[in-house]
Design an enzyme around this catalytic site. Sequence first.
Site, short mmCIF file in Angstrom:
data_model
loop_
_atom_site.label_atom_id
_atom_site.label_comp_id
_atom_site.label_asym_id
_atom_site.label_seq_id
_atom_site.Cartn_x
_atom_site.Cartn_y
_atom_site.Cartn_z
N SER A 1 0.85 -1.19 0.00
CA SER A 1 0.00 0.00 0.00
C SER A 1 0.88 1.24 0.00
CB SER A 1 -0.89 0.00 1.25
OG SER A 1 -1.38 1.29 1.53
N SER A 2 0.36 2.33 -0.54
CA SER A 2 1.14 3.58 -0.56
C SER A 2 1.37 4.15 0.83
CB SER A 2 0.44 4.62 -1.43
OG SER A 2 -0.87 4.87 -0.95
N CYS A 3 0.63 3.66 1.83
CA CYS A 3 0.78 4.19 3.20
C CYS A 3 2.08 3.73 3.86
CB CYS A 3 -0.41 3.83 4.07
SG CYS A 3 -0.44 2.09 4.53
N LYS B 1 2.62 -3.96 6.29
CA LYS B 1 2.94 -4.01 4.86
C LYS B 1 4.45 -3.88 4.62
CE LYS B 1 -1.03 -4.78 2.98
NZ LYS B 1 -1.24 -6.04 2.24
N HIS C 1 -12.76 3.59 2.47
CA HIS C 1 -11.87 4.65 2.01
C HIS C 1 -12.69 5.83 1.48
CE1 HIS C 1 -8.98 1.22 1.94
NE2 HIS C 1 -8.21 2.15 2.44
N TYR D 1 -1.06 -0.72 10.11
CA TYR D 1 -1.24 -1.31 8.77
C TYR D 1 0.03 -1.13 7.95
CZ TYR D 1 -3.34 -2.23 4.19
OH TYR D 1 -3.62 -2.74 2.94
#
Length: 311
Positions: A108-110, A141, A180, A137
């Site tokens: 994920s981009s987070c 990841k 989201h 999260y």
Amino acid sequence: MHQDSKVYVAGHRGMVGSAIVRKLEAAGFSNIITRTSSELDLRNQAAVGQFFEQEKPEYVFLAAAKVGGIHANNVYRAEFLYDNLMIEANIIHAAYVNSVEKLMFLGSSCIYPKMAPQPLKEEYLLTGPLEPTNEPYAIAKIAGIKLCEAYRDQYGCNFISVMPTNLYGYNDNYDLQNSHVLPALIRKFHEAKESGAKTVSVWGTGSPKREFLYADDLAEACFFLMENYDGRELVNVGTGEDVTIKELALLVKEITGFEGELEFDTSKPDGTPRKLMDVSKLHSLGFRHSTNLREGIALAYADFKNKIVEV
């Protein structure tokens, strides 16, 4: 991959996994393995090990994860960290033990630091503190990326990692508390139109910028990378374009046909000021997305009406 290769898609009921299954089926793949969470608890190491031993998949798309928006990430912090760590560790280790030819881990981009320079380059990973609201999260990841790298380094496994930007599309989650921003807006504007409401409340100030990729475009990218990329380093998957939350809300308003006004609830968090992916690596490999945001939101809205409204 060959059309008769045995391909396991973990998380096939989710938005990403279902898009990957659609892509594989469209490409003529006939030996796709799936399991629902009630059939196989991916947090259970023994069960996952037994499944891999029995099925012996040749290729694995690891799209299974516990996911949610700002609210869910912040409230269910232990679950988001524990569940995602267990899922990825069990699958990656079982893939190694059972000699899987290639595995793709979806992150994920987070994963990137909250205040990292924009656009986000792959090498910015672990260069600063994370956004606090979704830190559990993100840490899970990041651990998945490092697991793939470590199994590659120690055992020579062809395990690759891709980091999608914000996604939307078929089979999205439209729960107003745990979804989201884009699916939440689609639902809010649709319900406001149906009820004749005068205003729609949007979380935050409307100023943060976000990038959105249609899930079927991600599936195309995953298929492309599974066929063409064997590198150790992760690859960003996105559009390379972003919009403000206010611009996004106005676009959803137009597509859903809501005629009232927008209100911004500044008591709610904005999250990271900007999250734009640098996708020059993906582009240099020869892949670009094909669905523009307006077209994609219209498709997602049609899916929402079909799945949610008519139930």
